[in-house]
Design an enzyme around this catalytic site. Structure first.
Site, PDB file in Angstrom:
ATOM      1  N   SER A 254     -39.700 -66.227  44.831  1.00 54.29           N
ATOM      2  CA  SER A 254     -39.054 -67.791  44.759  1.00 54.29           C
ATOM      3  C   SER A 254     -37.679 -67.701  44.453  1.00 54.29           C
ATOM      4  O   SER A 254     -37.177 -66.813  43.969  1.00 54.29           O
ATOM      5  CB  SER A 254     -39.786 -68.499  43.643  1.00 54.29           C
ATOM      6  OG  SER A 254     -39.351 -67.944  42.097  1.00 54.29           O
ATOM      7  N   LYS A 255     -37.181 -68.877  44.857  1.00 50.29           N
ATOM      8  CA  LYS A 255     -35.435 -69.171  44.923  1.00 50.29           C
ATOM      9  C   LYS A 255     -35.009 -68.964  43.805  1.00 50.29           C
ATOM     10  O   LYS A 255     -33.974 -68.357  43.437  1.00 50.29           O
ATOM     11  CB  LYS A 255     -35.301 -70.871  45.316  1.00 50.29           C
ATOM     12  CG  LYS A 255     -34.242 -71.091  46.014  1.00 50.29           C
ATOM     13  CD  LYS A 255     -33.927 -72.318  46.749  1.00 50.29           C
ATOM     14  CE  LYS A 255     -34.548 -73.503  45.917  1.00 50.29           C
ATOM     15  NZ  LYS A 255     -35.135 -74.408  46.514  1.00 50.29           N
ATOM     16  N   ARG A 256     -35.950 -69.223  42.622  1.00 52.67           N
ATOM     17  CA  ARG A 256     -35.288 -69.090  41.125  1.00 52.67           C
ATOM     18  C   ARG A 256     -35.298 -67.416  40.734  1.00 52.67           C
ATOM     19  O   ARG A 256     -34.287 -67.275  40.036  1.00 52.67           O
ATOM     20  CB  ARG A 256     -36.150 -69.740  40.219  1.00 52.67           C
ATOM     21  CG  ARG A 256     -35.543 -71.089  39.736  1.00 52.67           C
ATOM     22  CD  ARG A 256     -36.125 -72.046  39.306  1.00 52.67           C
ATOM     23  NE  ARG A 256     -36.661 -72.820  40.141  1.00 52.67           N
ATOM     24  CZ  ARG A 256     -37.944 -73.408  40.400  1.00 52.67           C
ATOM     25  NH1 ARG A 256     -38.863 -72.602  39.849  1.00 52.67           N
ATOM     26  NH2 ARG A 256     -38.269 -74.174  41.529  1.00 52.67           N
TER      27      ARG A 256
END
Ligand code: GLU
Length: 489
Positions: A254-256
């Site tokens: 994920s982006k995070r």
């Protein structure tokens, strides 16, 4: 075969979207089909021109091409099914929503957020799956008329029939869903904005898409889409859901948590040809030991039915390895051209060409170039700032051994005239000097390497000295000796 990629310009090109785009590209090219780019910009609050540019530019960078849709960010739509941006297709969505309302496959819903929350809480207490309770589906005609007359904004909900939906997934085989669990879902918001499930189905029909190949995160959406397709009387495309890309610990990428933007890999200096080769193997393999494939070779081998079911782990080491293989397959001239953006403009092309053989064997990413060879163009005092006296100590030794080696190096360098200043001569003289000093070659060379390059790992030492020339080499050896004067024996 007509396939599409349908990115939403709400973020930079994501590794997952890039891999989906690649698989669609390979499927289309394999079958001699048509590849469509559709920009899904129905979320005006989050869609931006910059993200559209990032997506299109990076797809081009990867070498992925398409036959219909905008070819450049903000450019004209090309192809017989324009517009290829959802924001340009609102009229069609409105017409299709009206059609569903007329045929009774959809209805207006006036439930407030508070009412919907109360339903959800109630379902939670009863441990029932959360879904719309169907209140407005069952409004009496008079109630409906009263709401309409009141003019309160309403959403449009699609009537989901409680039936089981079956389809043959191109990747995963037969899939069956019980639609009774879905509840009637919203297809148009109360501000008139049509939502993803609805528009994606309309666009795929309008653009004649035959195969919908997308990430597994969309698998649970497909029964909704199939129900809509049937209600709208459309032709049902084939669906194929490709596995998610996972971090090494098998969590979702994920982006995070992870580096997901293609731009970031590009800026690190991965080569696009290595990167697509790498991505192709995230969920698929040709079933042989071979690992190096060009895009067109991938296209000729690719088979969507052979895509794996399980998640695909993103293995950075493998990416680094592939990048290195591509780097070493280049000629020096080709590599010089590719590393040019990472090298100061003041370095002339012919000097750069002389540096390339020094780094080619070790280089992992183009962005590592300044780290590997920057000592050549950085001023002596900058290089001296990269290390402290302890780094000069050989593995088996301390300041005294470092001093001895640097003294020896100084003598050798001072004696040689420019004509003899070549890697071969240097190596021979340094080996003799090591013997004179009674040191192992490795221990003798290591302080010199740090003095000259500022690092313990560097390109070949003697070629590095040759590149720097006598005066600069001497100056750096003296800088290192200076650092050691403050250190007690
Ligand atoms: N815009 C959707 C996304 O970015 C596309 C989904 C689809 O391929 O249907 O995930």
């Amino acid at each position: 075969m007509r396939v599409r990629m349908a990115p939403s310009p709400t973020g930079p090109l994501h590794i997952g979207t890039a891999r989906t785009s690649l698989y669609n590209y390979l499927a289309a090219r394999h079958a001699g089909g048509t590849y469509v780019l559709r920009i899904e910009d129905t979320d005006p609050a989050r869609s931006t021109d910059d993200f559209e540019r990032d997506i299109i530019d990076n797809l081009h960078w990867l070498g992925i091409s398409w036959d219909e849709g905008p070819q450049v960010a903000g450019g004209d739509d090309i192809g017989p099914h324009a517009p290829y941006r959802q924001s340009g297709r609102m009229e069609l969505y409105g017409r299709e929503a009206d059609r569903l309302l007329e045929t009774g496959s959809a209805y207006r819903c006036w439930c407030t957020t508070e009412e919907l929350d109360a339903v959800r809480r109630d379902q939670e207490t009863k441990r029932e799956p959360p879904r719309y309770n169907g209140r407005c589906r069952h409004l009496a005609e008079a109630e409906r008329a009263a709401h309409e007359a009141e003019g309160r904004p309403s959403v449009i909900r699609f009537k989901v029939e409680p039936e089981s939906v079956r389809f043959d997934d191109l990747v995963r085989g037969e899939i069956e869903f019980d639609n009774a669990l879905l509840g009637d879902f919203v297809i148009v918001r109360n501000d008139g904005m049509p939502l993803y499930h609805f528009v994606v189905v309309i666009d795929d029909e309008a653009m004649g898409i035959t195969d919908v190949i997308r990430g597994e995160d969309h698998l649970s959406n497909t029964p909704k889409h199939i129900a809509l397709i049937r209600a709208l009387g459309y032709r049902e495309p084939r669906f194929g859901h490709i596995p998610l890309i996972l971090n090494a610990d098998r969590s979702k990428m994920s982006k995070r948590k992870s580096q997901t933007a293609i731009t970031a890999y590009r800026e690190e200096g991965y080569l696009p040809e290595a990167f697509v080769n790498f991505m192709a193997f995230l969920g698929w393999s040709p079933g042989t030991e071979e690992e190096i494939f060009s895009l067109s070779e991938l296209a000729s081998r690719f088979d969507i039915a052979k895509v794996h079911h399980g998640g695909a782990v993103f293995d950075r080491d493998r990416l680094d390895h592939l990048n290195g293989v591509y780097i070493r397959a280049m000629t020096d001239e080709q590599l010089a051209l590719r590393v040019r953006p990472w090298v100061p403009e003041a370095i002339r092309d012919d000097d750069l060409l002389r540096l390339v053989p020094l780094i080619k064997e070790r280089l992992v990413k183009l962005g590592d170039v300044p780290d590997l060879i920057g000592f050549v163009w950085e001023p002596d005092e900058v290089v001296a700032g990269w290390y402290g006296p302890e780094l000069l100590y050989p593995k088996k030794g301390g300041p005294n051994e470092a001093r001895a080696a640097l003294e020896g190096a100084r003598e050798v360098l001072a004696e040689l005239d420019d004509a003899d200043f070549s890697a071969d001569v240097l190596e021979q003289r340094f080996r003799e000097a090591a013997e004179v000093a009674g040191m192992k070659a490795g221990d003798f060379f290591s302080p010199i390497r740090v003095a000259v390059t500022g690092r313990t790992i560097s390109p070949p030492l003697f070629a590095s000295l040759e590149m720097l020339g006598r005066d600069r080499s001497l100056a750096r050896v003296d800088d290192a000796r200076g650092k050691l004067t403050q250190v007690p024996a």
